[in-house]
Motif scaffolding. Structure first.
Motif, PDB file in Angstrom:
ATOM      1  N   HIS A  41       0.889  -1.379   0.344  1.00  0.00           N
ATOM      2  CA  HIS A  41       0.037  -0.030  -0.025  1.00  0.00           C
ATOM      3  C   HIS A  41       0.771   1.297  -0.032  1.00  0.00           C
ATOM      4  CE1 HIS A  41      -4.115   1.666   1.457  1.00  0.00           C
ATOM      5  NE2 HIS A  41      -3.299   2.795   1.255  1.00  0.00           N
ATOM      6  N   ILE A  42       0.685   2.176  -0.925  1.00  0.00           N
ATOM      7  CA  ILE A  42       1.308   3.575  -0.921  1.00  0.00           C
ATOM      8  C   ILE A  42       0.358   4.519  -0.910  1.00  0.00           C
ATOM      9  CG2 ILE A  42       1.587   3.482  -3.295  1.00  0.00           C
ATOM     10  CD1 ILE A  42       4.123   4.990  -3.083  1.00  0.00           C
ATOM     11  N   VAL A  43       0.615   5.640  -0.033  1.00  0.00           N
ATOM     12  CA  VAL A  43      -0.269   6.689  -0.048  1.00  0.00           C
ATOM     13  C   VAL A  43       0.378   7.837  -0.649  1.00  0.00           C
ATOM     14  CG1 VAL A  43      -1.054   8.499   1.582  1.00  0.00           C
ATOM     15  CG2 VAL A  43      -0.866   5.936   2.307  1.00  0.00           C
ATOM     16  N   SER A  60       2.735  10.375   5.383  1.00  0.00           N
ATOM     17  CA  SER A  60       2.655  11.338   4.476  1.00  0.00           C
ATOM     18  C   SER A  60       2.792  10.930   3.114  1.00  0.00           C
ATOM     19  CB  SER A  60       3.899  12.373   4.770  1.00  0.00           C
ATOM     20  OG  SER A  60       5.193  11.700   4.927  1.00  0.00           O
ATOM     21  N   PRO A  61       2.778  11.767   1.991  1.00  0.00           N
ATOM     22  CA  PRO A  61       2.793  11.254   0.498  1.00  0.00           C
ATOM     23  C   PRO A  61       4.409  10.433   0.404  1.00  0.00           C
ATOM     24  CG  PRO A  61       2.063  13.656   0.646  1.00  0.00           C
ATOM     25  CD  PRO A  61       2.624  13.062   2.095  1.00  0.00           C
ATOM     26  N   GLY A  62       3.937   9.224  -0.199  1.00  0.00           N
ATOM     27  CA  GLY A  62       5.018   8.308  -0.645  1.00  0.00           C
ATOM     28  C   GLY A  62       5.322   7.059   0.408  1.00  0.00           C
ATOM     29  N   ASP A  90      -4.516   6.506  -2.484  1.00  0.00           N
ATOM     30  CA  ASP A  90      -3.963   5.341  -2.079  1.00  0.00           C
ATOM     31  C   ASP A  90      -4.001   4.269  -3.310  1.00  0.00           C
ATOM     32  OD1 ASP A  90      -4.491   4.996   1.155  1.00  0.00           O
ATOM     33  OD2 ASP A  90      -6.112   6.164   0.056  1.00  0.00           O
ATOM     34  N   MET A  91      -2.741   3.668  -3.485  1.00  0.00           N
ATOM     35  CA  MET A  91      -2.657   2.749  -4.590  1.00  0.00           C
ATOM     36  C   MET A  91      -2.389   1.349  -3.731  1.00  0.00           C
ATOM     37  SD  MET A  91      -0.346   4.849  -7.158  1.00  0.00           S
ATOM     38  CE  MET A  91      -0.582   3.992  -8.597  1.00  0.00           C
ATOM     39  N   LEU A  92      -2.977   0.195  -3.966  1.00  0.00           N
ATOM     40  CA  LEU A  92      -2.558  -0.824  -3.425  1.00  0.00           C
ATOM     41  C   LEU A  92      -2.874  -2.189  -4.163  1.00  0.00           C
ATOM     42  CD1 LEU A  92      -5.634  -2.237  -2.280  1.00  0.00           C
ATOM     43  CD2 LEU A  92      -5.806   0.153  -1.272  1.00  0.00           C
ATOM     44  N   ILE A  93      -2.019  -3.216  -3.685  1.00  0.00           N
ATOM     45  CA  ILE A  93      -2.023  -4.751  -4.303  1.00  0.00           C
ATOM     46  C   ILE A  93      -2.388  -5.611  -3.193  1.00  0.00           C
ATOM     47  CG2 ILE A  93      -0.723  -6.232  -5.640  1.00  0.00           C
ATOM     48  CD1 ILE A  93       1.117  -3.627  -6.161  1.00  0.00           C
ATOM     49  N   ASN A 130      12.144   5.109  -2.343  1.00  0.00           N
ATOM     50  CA  ASN A 130      11.923   6.112  -3.233  1.00  0.00           C
ATOM     51  C   ASN A 130      10.469   6.223  -3.537  1.00  0.00           C
ATOM     52  OD1 ASN A 130      11.925   7.457  -5.795  1.00  0.00           O
ATOM     53  ND2 ASN A 130      13.943   7.601  -5.596  1.00  0.00           N
ATOM     54  N   PRO A 131       9.655   7.210  -3.458  1.00  0.00           N
ATOM     55  CA  PRO A 131       8.128   7.320  -3.613  1.00  0.00           C
ATOM     56  C   PRO A 131       7.939   7.257  -5.270  1.00  0.00           C
ATOM     57  CG  PRO A 131       8.931   9.347  -2.878  1.00  0.00           C
ATOM     58  CD  PRO A 131      10.081   8.494  -2.617  1.00  0.00           C
ATOM     59  N   THR A 132       8.782   8.139  -6.013  1.00  0.00           N
ATOM     60  CA  THR A 132       8.519   7.995  -7.464  1.00  0.00           C
ATOM     61  C   THR A 132       8.697   6.548  -8.156  1.00  0.00           C
ATOM     62  OG1 THR A 132       9.626  10.353  -7.392  1.00  0.00           O
ATOM     63  CG2 THR A 132       9.432   8.976  -9.640  1.00  0.00           C
ATOM     64  N   PHE A 133       9.897   6.006  -7.483  1.00  0.00           N
ATOM     65  CA  PHE A 133      10.133   4.697  -7.907  1.00  0.00           C
ATOM     66  C   PHE A 133       8.918   3.611  -7.643  1.00  0.00           C
ATOM     67  CE2 PHE A 133      12.226   0.357  -6.952  1.00  0.00           C
ATOM     68  CZ  PHE A 133      12.689   0.010  -8.335  1.00  0.00           C
TER      69      PHE A 133
END
Length: 298
Positions: A41-43, A60-62, A90-93, A130-133
């Motif tokens: 899960h990424i916020v 926080s973001p990332g 939210d993006m999650l798998i 790394n949040p972008t990665f």
């Protein structure tokens, strides 16, 4: 007083091995819940509080997390700091233990991830990732189907497993009985503590259970679990107290003795040290943030 129970979510995996989901905020999907699947899960936007088992912390973001099977969780955005709705928060798998077991059976090299999946039973935050990665990997998984999606997912699993900074969040099963004889004996002690946390158990008693001298037991226990024995016992007791604080209306003093502490002052001191707030503040925060919004308004 309202009692907060985690909603159990059923994940339909009849047609797909893994499930990808994204959503914005606010949404009814943000709720205190659990499910049988692991979740990555990424916020991507907003700041607020993360609730994972007995853990309460900031996000926080990332921020990137993994939760294990049946571990309750929720991420609650601070509405004062983030007054505007966002399209994707939210993006999650989600994926199952059966899939992981099948993967390791077919490809033994993937067994190197077993420690991460075991740690996920406590919840993990991958600090410094790394949040972008990370978001790029989530987007590739979202944008592919079939075998390509599985390959993209496995590539991401390899990357998060390689990441060194894995912060455990909640108290859960720390180690498995498999492994060396010493590890198996320590695991039996851990199981005894988590199942009998209210009983008085000294280092000497635990060492006798593990068939070790007290010094050898203390050394091996800390090496295998990452905790000193007394600290681990207190962590388990505080963890149980956390669940009771938001899932029962028992008095704090009653909870203190029920989880194995001998006096309220000692309980409050350990609770504040581990959770950064008093038991009363923890209960108020959990009931305020985890209660369904219509309950709060009622």
């Amino acid at each position: 007083m309202s009692i907060i129970q985690a909603e159990v979510e059923y994940v339909d995996r009849a047609t797909e091995t893994i499930r990808y989901l994204e959503h914005g905020w606010p949404t009814d999907l943000c709720r205190w819940h659990s499910h049988a699947e692991y979740e990555l899960h990424i916020v991507t936007e907003t700041r607020g509080k993360a609730f994972v088992g007995d853990y309460i912390g900031e996000f926080s973001p990332g921020a990137l997390f993994m939760t294990g099977p049946h571990l309750p969780h929720n991420w609650i955005t601070d509405e004062l700091d983030n007054p505007q709705p966002v399209k994707i928060r939210d993006m999650l798998i989600q994926f199952s233990q059966e899939s992981i077991d099948g993967l390791a059976l077919a490809f033994p090299e993937f067994r190197e991830m077993e420690a991460m999946f075991e740690l996920a039973k406590s919840g993990i935050e991958f600090t410094g990732f790394n949040p972008t990665f990370a978001r790029g990997h989530f987007e590739r998984i979202r944008n592919t189907r079939g075998a390509e999606r599985i390959v993209a997912f496995l590539r991401f699993l390899v990357r998060v497993n390689e990441h060194a900074e894995k912060k455990p969040l909640s108290v859960a099963g720390i180690i498995q009985p498999e492994g060396s004889s010493k590890q198996a004996r320590i695991a039996e002690v851990v199981d005894h503590i988590t199942g009998n946390f209210s009983e008085e158990i000294s280092v000497e008693i635990a060492a006798n259970m593990a068939a070790m001298s007290p010094p050898a037991f203390s050394r091996n226990f800390q090496r295998i679990t990452g905790n000193k024995f007394v600290e681990f016992v207190n962590r388990v007791r505080i963890s149980q107290a956390c669940f009771m604080l938001y899932s029962t209306d028992d008095q704090i003093s009653a909870i203190c003795f029920e989880v194995g502490f001998q006096n309220l002052a000692n309980f409050n001191r350990h609770f504040l040290k581990m959770k950064g707030m008093t038991p009363k503040e923890f209960r108020e925060t959990a009931l305020r943030e985890l209660a369904p919004k219509d309950e709060v308004k009622a």
